[in-house]
Design a protein around this motif. Structure first.
Motif, PDB file in Angstrom:
ATOM      1  N   ASP A  92       4.161  -1.378 -13.755  1.00  0.00           N
ATOM      2  CA  ASP A  92       4.191  -2.425 -12.742  1.00  0.00           C
ATOM      3  C   ASP A  92       3.293  -2.113 -11.564  1.00  0.00           C
ATOM      4  O   ASP A  92       3.256  -2.874 -10.594  1.00  0.00           O
ATOM      5  N   ARG A  93       2.543  -0.961 -11.661  1.00  0.00           N
ATOM      6  CA  ARG A  93       1.657  -0.617 -10.562  1.00  0.00           C
ATOM      7  C   ARG A  93       0.301  -0.168 -11.094  1.00  0.00           C
ATOM      8  O   ARG A  93      -0.076   0.984 -10.959  1.00  0.00           O
ATOM      9  N   PRO A  94      -0.432  -1.067 -11.748  1.00  0.00           N
ATOM     10  CA  PRO A  94      -1.746  -0.668 -12.286  1.00  0.00           C
ATOM     11  C   PRO A  94      -2.726  -0.242 -11.200  1.00  0.00           C
ATOM     12  O   PRO A  94      -3.605   0.597 -11.429  1.00  0.00           O
ATOM     13  N   ALA A  95      -2.582  -0.816 -10.032  1.00  0.00           N
ATOM     14  CA  ALA A  95      -3.515  -0.453  -8.960  1.00  0.00           C
ATOM     15  C   ALA A  95      -3.403   1.023  -8.635  1.00  0.00           C
ATOM     16  O   ALA A  95      -4.417   1.694  -8.330  1.00  0.00           O
ATOM     17  N   LEU A  96      -2.214   1.594  -8.678  1.00  0.00           N
ATOM     18  CA  LEU A  96      -2.027   3.018  -8.417  1.00  0.00           C
ATOM     19  C   LEU A  96      -2.694   3.869  -9.490  1.00  0.00           C
ATOM     20  O   LEU A  96      -3.253   4.935  -9.205  1.00  0.00           O
ATOM     21  N   GLY A  97      -2.665   3.363 -10.745  1.00  0.00           N
ATOM     22  CA  GLY A  97      -3.349   4.086 -11.824  1.00  0.00           C
ATOM     23  C   GLY A  97      -4.844   4.142 -11.596  1.00  0.00           C
ATOM     24  O   GLY A  97      -5.482   5.187 -11.797  1.00  0.00           O
ATOM     25  N   TYR A  98      -5.421   3.009 -11.145  1.00  0.00           N
ATOM     26  CA  TYR A  98      -6.858   3.013 -10.854  1.00  0.00           C
ATOM     27  C   TYR A  98      -7.176   3.911  -9.652  1.00  0.00           C
ATOM     28  O   TYR A  98      -8.237   4.539  -9.591  1.00  0.00           O
ATOM     29  N   LEU A  99      -6.261   3.958  -8.686  1.00  0.00           N
ATOM     30  CA  LEU A  99      -6.476   4.839  -7.548  1.00  0.00           C
ATOM     31  C   LEU A  99      -6.518   6.294  -7.987  1.00  0.00           C
ATOM     32  O   LEU A  99      -7.366   7.078  -7.524  1.00  0.00           O
ATOM     33  N   ILE A 100      -5.624   6.664  -8.882  1.00  0.00           N
ATOM     34  CA  ILE A 100      -5.647   8.035  -9.415  1.00  0.00           C
ATOM     35  C   ILE A 100      -6.952   8.294 -10.163  1.00  0.00           C
ATOM     36  O   ILE A 100      -7.537   9.391 -10.078  1.00  0.00           O
ATOM     37  N   ALA A 101      -7.441   7.290 -10.899  1.00  0.00           N
ATOM     38  CA  ALA A 101      -8.724   7.428 -11.591  1.00  0.00           C
ATOM     39  C   ALA A 101      -9.854   7.694 -10.605  1.00  0.00           C
ATOM     40  O   ALA A 101     -10.723   8.544 -10.831  1.00  0.00           O
ATOM     41  N   VAL A 102      -9.820   6.942  -9.473  1.00  0.00           N
ATOM     42  CA  VAL A 102     -10.851   7.154  -8.453  1.00  0.00           C
ATOM     43  C   VAL A 102     -10.739   8.547  -7.848  1.00  0.00           C
ATOM     44  O   VAL A 102     -11.738   9.246  -7.635  1.00  0.00           O
ATOM     45  N   MET A 103      -9.519   8.983  -7.581  1.00  0.00           N
ATOM     46  CA  MET A 103      -9.314  10.292  -6.983  1.00  0.00           C
ATOM     47  C   MET A 103      -9.743  11.416  -7.933  1.00  0.00           C
ATOM     48  O   MET A 103     -10.365  12.403  -7.502  1.00  0.00           O
ATOM     49  N   LEU A 104      -9.413  11.261  -9.225  1.00  0.00           N
ATOM     50  CA  LEU A 104      -9.838  12.279 -10.199  1.00  0.00           C
ATOM     51  C   LEU A 104     -11.366  12.361 -10.270  1.00  0.00           C
ATOM     52  O   LEU A 104     -11.937  13.456 -10.375  1.00  0.00           O
ATOM     53  N   GLY A 105     -12.016  11.214 -10.236  1.00  0.00           N
ATOM     54  CA  GLY A 105     -13.478  11.221 -10.264  1.00  0.00           C
ATOM     55  C   GLY A 105     -14.078  11.802  -9.002  1.00  0.00           C
ATOM     56  O   GLY A 105     -15.052  12.565  -9.042  1.00  0.00           O
TER      57      GLY A 105
END
Length: 392
Positions: free
Chosen positions: A44-57
């Motif tokens: 229910d929080r896909p935006a948080l998943g993309y944020l983690i993707a940005v942070m990992l990158g």
């Protein structure tokens, strides 16, 4: 680091960061559930998943300067992704660049420890959640270990390559230092040889000139000067000055050529000329056992001549002797050259001078031995043992 290499490093880090972001973002967008789970995770929080993707990158931009911190932060974000029930992003692929970066920075133990800890945590949690052990242990674990191990191994290989390159650079620098030291030593040895040859070539002549000049001065002093004696002595001065100049020119010419030419500027073949000069200066010289011309190697012949020349020169300058004996003895593979005088004081009073030092150097170069010192019955003795074996 140069500006060009710095830009290249930033570009590589940017590629790493983009690759990590792309892999995780695709996983977030795909929202693939683990096999063996009865009900898929609800995201229910896909935006948080993309944020983690940005942070990992973004972490990849610090992978060179803070490799361990980047590794630990990557592990924390991956764990947080699963704790928050975000889309499955896997373990090995997002973590592989951080593992590679840590190993490349020679932090292999941190990489291995972090990978092992996350593997144990992930495997234990998934088995506790009831996932299929055959899939988790038989397929997932093997592929994850392979990817992580490959990332760590590649980073470690880079460390070894870098160390090998540094080792080659150190070896090359040591070679350059050795070459510089060898060149300096050659220059020093060449200077010593030039000094020795010039001393031997000119020193003897100047000593004879000095003695004859002193006699000429004494002949001209007083109320009744002895013009005939002065004229004779000055004639000797002129002759020996010319001879010394010729020998100096020959020595300089030989120094520009080969070692054989240098050796050729001195020889026992000229011993008669040498003893004639010494006798003319007032010293009786007796020569015994002189080897025949051609019986000695060229360097031995030249060294023997220089030893006799320097010993007789020292006798004239220091010993106040009336006679000297030059004796040659061949014993097996050795030639012994002895010069003894009957001086009241040792001819070696200036034993630290360049004359005796030059004799020692010449004899030592041939592997021989030189003895100098007062004789028991008075006078001074110079004895040189010169090996004559080998090619002539």
């Amino acid at each position: 680091m140069s500006s060009e290499s710095g830009r290249r490093a930033v570009a590589v880090d940017a590629l790493f960061g983009f690759a990590v972001f792309a892999v995780v973002a695709i996983a977030v967008g795909s929202d693939v559930a683990d096999p063996g789970v009865d009900e898929p995770l609800v995201v229910d929080r896909p935006a948080l998943g993309y944020l983690i993707a940005v942070m990992l990158g973004a972490l990849m931009f610090w992978r060179r300067t803070r490799p361990v911190a980047v590794l630990l932060a990557t592990g924390v974000l991956i764990v947080a992704n699963y704790v928050l029930d975000l889309p499955i992003i896997g373990l090995a692929v997002p973590l592989a660049p951080a593992l590679y970066s840590a190993a490349e920075a020679d932090r292999t133990r941190w990489a291995v420890g972090t990978a092992t800890g996350l593997l144990l945590l992930s495997t234990g949690v998934r088995l506790a959640q009831g996932q299929d052990p055959a899939f988790v242990l038989g397929y997932e674990l093997a592929s994850t270990v392979a990817i992580m191990g490959a990332a760590i191994a590649l980073g470690h290989i880079q460390v070894q390559r870098r160390r090998a390159g540094e080792q080659r650079m150190r070896i090359a620098e040591l070679d350059r230092q050795a070459a510089r030291a060898e060149a300096a030593e050659r220059v020093s040895l060449e200077r010593t040889r030039i000094a020795r040859d010039l001393h031997d070539a000119v020193g003897h002549r100047l000593t004879v000139v000095m003695l004859h000049s002193s006699v000429a001065v004494e002949a001209l002093e007083g109320d009744r000067p002895d013009l005939d004696t002065a004229r004779t002595e000055l004639g000797y001065v002129t002759d020996y000055s010319r001879a010394g100049l010729r020998e100096l020119r020959s020595t300089v010419h030989a120094l520009r050529g080969s070692d054989s030419e240098v050796a050729g500027t001195a020889s026992l073949a000229y011993l008669d000329d040498l003893t004639a000069e010494v006798r003319a200066a007032g010293l009786t010289v007796d020569v015994r056992g002189r080897p025949e011309r051609g019986d000695l190697p060229a360097l031995v012949d030249a060294t023997a001549h220089r030893v006799v020349q320097e010993a007789l020169t020292n006798t004239l300058k220091h010993a106040r002797a009336r006679s000297a004996t030059v004796e040659f003895t061949v014993d097996g593979e050795d030639l012994t050259v002895s010069v003894a005088d009957d001086g009241a004081t040792p001819a070696g009073d200036e034993g630290t001078g360049s004359g005796l030092a030059g004799m020692r150097e010449r004899v030592r170069l041939l592997g021989g031995e030189l003895e100098t010192g007062p004789r028991p019955d008075g006078g001074f003795l110079v004895r040189a043992r010169l090996p004559i074996g080998g090619p002539r």
